[in-house]
Write a protein that holds these residues in place. Structure first.
Motif, short mmCIF file in Angstrom:
data_model
loop_
_atom_site.label_atom_id
_atom_site.label_comp_id
_atom_site.label_asym_id
_atom_site.label_seq_id
_atom_site.Cartn_x
_atom_site.Cartn_y
_atom_site.Cartn_z
N PHE A 47 -7.55 -2.24 -12.55
CA PHE A 47 -8.23 -3.58 -12.75
C PHE A 47 -9.54 -3.59 -11.91
CE2 PHE A 47 -4.07 -4.53 -14.67
CZ PHE A 47 -4.36 -5.65 -15.38
N GLY A 48 -9.70 -2.64 -11.28
CA GLY A 48 -10.91 -2.74 -10.49
C GLY A 48 -11.01 -3.50 -9.43
N MET A 49 -9.81 -3.75 -8.51
CA MET A 49 -9.83 -4.88 -7.72
C MET A 49 -10.02 -4.20 -6.33
SD MET A 49 -7.03 -7.35 -9.05
CE MET A 49 -5.43 -6.26 -9.39
N THR A 50 -10.22 -4.97 -5.34
CA THR A 50 -10.17 -4.58 -3.81
C THR A 50 -8.58 -4.82 -3.38
OG1 THR A 50 -10.40 -6.75 -2.81
CG2 THR A 50 -12.36 -5.74 -3.42
N VAL A 51 -8.29 -3.89 -2.19
CA VAL A 51 -7.15 -4.18 -1.62
C VAL A 51 -6.47 -5.60 -1.52
CG1 VAL A 51 -5.70 -3.50 0.45
CG2 VAL A 51 -7.06 -1.72 -0.60
N GLY A 52 -7.42 -6.46 -0.94
CA GLY A 52 -7.17 -7.93 -0.56
C GLY A 52 -6.83 -8.53 -2.11
N GLN A 53 -7.64 -8.14 -2.98
CA GLN A 53 -7.35 -8.99 -4.35
C GLN A 53 -5.90 -8.57 -5.01
OE1 GLN A 53 -11.09 -7.81 -6.27
NE2 GLN A 53 -11.66 -10.02 -6.31
N THR A 54 -5.60 -7.10 -4.66
CA THR A 54 -4.47 -6.40 -5.31
C THR A 54 -3.42 -7.07 -4.76
OG1 THR A 54 -5.76 -4.39 -5.74
CG2 THR A 54 -3.34 -4.39 -5.88
N ILE A 55 -3.40 -7.30 -3.33
CA ILE A 55 -2.30 -8.07 -2.73
C ILE A 55 -2.11 -9.36 -2.88
CG2 ILE A 55 -1.72 -8.79 -0.22
CD1 ILE A 55 -2.79 -6.33 0.86
N LYS A 56 -3.15 -10.36 -3.20
CA LYS A 56 -3.05 -11.47 -3.55
C LYS A 56 -2.53 -11.68 -5.22
CE LYS A 56 -7.06 -13.07 -0.84
NZ LYS A 56 -8.30 -13.45 -0.64
N THR A 57 -2.75 -10.77 -5.82
CA THR A 57 -2.28 -10.78 -7.32
C THR A 57 -1.23 -10.08 -7.62
OG1 THR A 57 -3.82 -9.02 -7.72
CG2 THR A 57 -4.69 -11.29 -7.93
N VAL A 99 0.80 -1.27 0.06
CA VAL A 99 -0.14 0.06 -0.05
C VAL A 99 1.02 1.13 -0.15
CG1 VAL A 99 -2.04 -1.19 0.95
CG2 VAL A 99 -0.46 -0.07 2.51
N ASN A 100 1.87 1.26 0.28
CA ASN A 100 3.01 2.64 -0.06
C ASN A 100 3.66 2.74 -1.08
OD1 ASN A 100 4.82 0.46 0.32
ND2 ASN A 100 6.10 1.20 2.19
N ASP A 101 3.13 1.96 -2.17
CA ASP A 101 3.74 2.01 -3.59
C ASP A 101 2.54 2.51 -4.41
OD1 ASP A 101 4.98 1.70 -5.78
OD2 ASP A 101 4.83 -0.48 -5.93
N ALA A 102 3.09 3.63 -5.09
CA ALA A 102 1.94 4.26 -6.15
C ALA A 102 1.59 3.11 -7.11
CB ALA A 102 2.42 5.24 -6.70
N GLY A 103 2.58 2.19 -7.52
CA GLY A 103 2.20 1.25 -8.45
C GLY A 103 0.93 0.29 -8.03
N PHE A 104 0.90 0.07 -6.77
CA PHE A 104 -0.14 -0.91 -6.18
C PHE A 104 -1.40 -0.31 -6.63
CE2 PHE A 104 -2.95 -1.77 -2.74
CZ PHE A 104 -2.68 -2.99 -2.42
N TRP A 105 -1.46 1.10 -6.24
CA TRP A 105 -2.84 1.68 -6.24
C TRP A 105 -3.16 2.08 -7.90
CZ3 TRP A 105 -5.59 1.63 -2.17
CH2 TRP A 105 -4.93 1.65 -0.80
N LEU A 106 -2.22 2.01 -8.76
CA LEU A 106 -2.35 2.14 -10.29
C LEU A 106 -2.87 0.70 -10.41
CD1 LEU A 106 -1.76 4.00 -12.66
CD2 LEU A 106 0.37 2.59 -12.88
N VAL A 107 -2.34 -0.24 -10.22
CA VAL A 107 -2.78 -1.44 -10.75
C VAL A 107 -4.35 -1.77 -10.13
CG1 VAL A 107 -2.41 -4.01 -10.72
CG2 VAL A 107 -0.64 -2.31 -11.32
N LYS A 108 -4.36 -1.58 -8.76
CA LYS A 108 -5.73 -1.84 -8.23
C LYS A 108 -6.91 -1.15 -8.91
CE LYS A 108 -8.06 -0.60 -4.02
NZ LYS A 108 -9.26 0.17 -4.59
N GLU A 109 -6.62 0.16 -8.90
CA GLU A 109 -7.86 0.93 -9.81
C GLU A 109 -7.92 0.49 -11.41
OE1 GLU A 109 -9.83 2.69 -8.15
OE2 GLU A 109 -8.74 2.69 -6.21
#
Length: 517
Positions: free
Chosen positions: A484-494, A472-482
């Motif tokens: 792909f329309g994923m939740t935080v949990g899904q983004t961590i798992k993927t 969550v402290n990486d901008a790339g994390f939020w870029l991919v999350k949004e």
């Protein structure tokens, strides 16, 4: 090889502090950088400047000597890395704005289907990821991924993960991306050799973290294709308009009737804001209103050959240096043509014709695209330069000697130390660039004790560590999350797990190569 000073320690340390004080200075300096970025939310450039000051004060270095050491490191790093980042950015801008990147993606996707599609997406991502920054690659590829998933029965993550893996691996392991270039400059590594080793490691890493992991995780984390077009990674779902990646995308403003972007709409979706602040605004804004509305596709092979030219020249130089004697005419020619600055400059000149003129740009429009590629990289250059200054203060204060002696006494491999240092800083700050810069500064003195191939492998080990577990402290994390329309949990798992796989597999490949070189 990049022209810069070797990372060996100064003839005489600029402080008389003992080992304990130097260790404390290094710990507090690095801690200051981490806290200012992660907690205070400072820009990494300022955090690195203040971190160098803290290091100098605690180490008992005279303020004037700290300033001199810092500015020396800034100048050396900016001079060696800045030109390459600028030239690489120019090639990437022409590739994006001419529609060359769209053409590469569309051609690959059109020729492959079914089970071959994830492999094709990984390959095309790696190819266009050579000259493009990761964020720009995401902006270019994600609409294609969403479109393909929408039109086929292939699960979104099964083709999305390979695309992200291809981009991320190239970003972390292969020059001319900023991270690998910084490691190469700080360690005085040979760029051609590092490039060759990086490409060798990239192939199995992309395969395992891309199609293999994508097929595995797609069955366990179902993610639906977002039902509405993504006009901004940070935009709430209610504000998104359109019906998909190739949907209508008609807004309420003066450009509301603009056709869909990407291959289907005949318009690019990368602008200067995407380069500087990926995901914060519409990814389908044109970079310059003066560019022709309808552009000729420059063609698949011209675009591919333009991307590969600098890479091939640098690889040929490395091969010539390994196989031909000094003074040989062929070797001398390749030493000039394969010099990173010359190779990338030739790539820019070729791109001005293959991706500029062939796309219908006149000279002014081509110049506009090239000029537009430079402002977005200013922040990156400042971070890289400040990191070079921080590294130089570490070295000149004598911290490097302490690290080198400790590693020698503990019999710790320089590759393992570099990897673990980068992992720790990456997890703490979320920045792969900061992790690379700081880890390279810590282990730089060890590079002077290694042979040429091992120094290149050390640069790659640091690059692999800098990709570990994006969260969550990486901008790339939020870029991919949004996107792909994923939740935080899904983004961590993927995404987070994929980044960790890239880091571990990449480092494992480095260690295997170390056995044979």
């Amino acid at each position: 090889m990049i022209a810069h000073a070797a990372p060996s320690l100064a003839a005489e340390a600029i402080t008389s502090a003992g080992t304990g004080q130097l260790v404390l200075a290094a710990v507090l300096g690095i801690a200051a950088v981490i806290l200012l970025i992660a907690w205070a939310k400072w820009h990494p450039f300022l955090a690195l400047v203040v971190g160098a000051a803290v290091l100098g004060i605690v180490a008992g270095v005279a303020p004037a000597d700290t300033v001199t050491s810092f500015t020396k490191g800034v100048g050396s790093t900016a001079g060696s890395v800045g030109l390459l980042i600028a030239l690489g950015s120019m090639i990437g801008a022409l590739l994006a704005e001419s529609g060359g990147a769209d053409g590469i993606v569309a051609t690959i996707v059109r020729k492959f289907s079914g089970s071959a599609l994830p492999w094709a997406m990984a390959g095309v991502a790696a190819l266009i990821g050579l000259p493009l920054f990761f964020e720009v690659g995401v902006v270019l590829l994600v609409p294609i991924v969403l479109l393909v998933a929408q039109r086929t029965d292939v699960p979104l993550l099964k083709i999305g993960i390979p695309a992200l893996a291809g981009l991320s691996v190239l970003h972390g392991l292969v020059p001319p991306h900023p991270g690998p270039l910084v490691a190469i400059a700080n360690l005085n590594a040979d760029l051609g050799l590092t490039l060759a080793f990086g490409l060798i490691c990239a192939i199995p890493t992309v395969i395992i973290a891309g199609p293999v992991f994508g097929n595995f995780i797609a069955k366990r984390v179902p993610v639906a294709v977002p039902g509405r077009a993504l006009v901004g990674a940070g935009a709430p779902a209610a504000d998104r308009v359109g019906s998909g990646p190739a949907g209508d995308r008609r807004g309420s403003g003066p450009e509301g009737d603009r056709p869909a972007s990407g291959p289907a709409g005949g318009q690019d979706f990368v602008d200067r804001d995407d380069l500087a602040n990926a995901g914060t605004r519409e990814p389908d804004e044109a970079v310059d209103g003066s560019l022709p509305a309808r552009r000729r596709n420059p063609g698949f092979w011209p675009a591919v050959l333009t991307v590969l030219l600098p890479i091939v020249l640098m690889l040929l130089r490395a091969i010539a240096e390994l196989t031909l004697d000094k003074g040989n005419g062929v070797r001398s020619a390749f030493e000039v043509l394969g010099d990173p600055v010359v190779a990338l400059l030739l790539g820019v000149l070729l791109a001005m014709w293959t991706l500029g003129k062939r796309a219908g740009f006149d000279r002014a429009q081509t110049s506009s695209v090239l000029g537009g590629a430079l402002p977005p990289i200013a922040g990156i250059l400042l971070i890289v330069a400040a990191g070079g200054g921080f590294k130089q203060v570490l070295v000149d204060a004598g911290v490097g000697n302490v690290v080198a002696d400790a590693a020698k006494d503990a019999n710790i491999s320089a590759l393992v130390l570099g990897f673990l240092a980068a992992v720790g800083i990456r997890i703490a700050t979320g920045s792969a660039t900061v992790a690379t810069i700081t880890a390279a500064g810590i282990v730089a003195p060890l590079a002077a004790t290694l042979d040429k191939p091992e120094v290149s492998l050390l640069a790659l080990a640091i690059g692999a560590g800098s990709l570990f577990f994006s969260h969550v402290n990486d901008a790339g994390f939020w870029l991919v999350k949004e996107y792909f329309g994923m939740t935080v949990g899904q983004t961590i798992k993927t995404w987070s797990v994929m980044e960790t796989i890239i880091s571990v597999v990449g480092f494992g490949c480095v260690m295997i190569l170390d056995i044979f070189v």
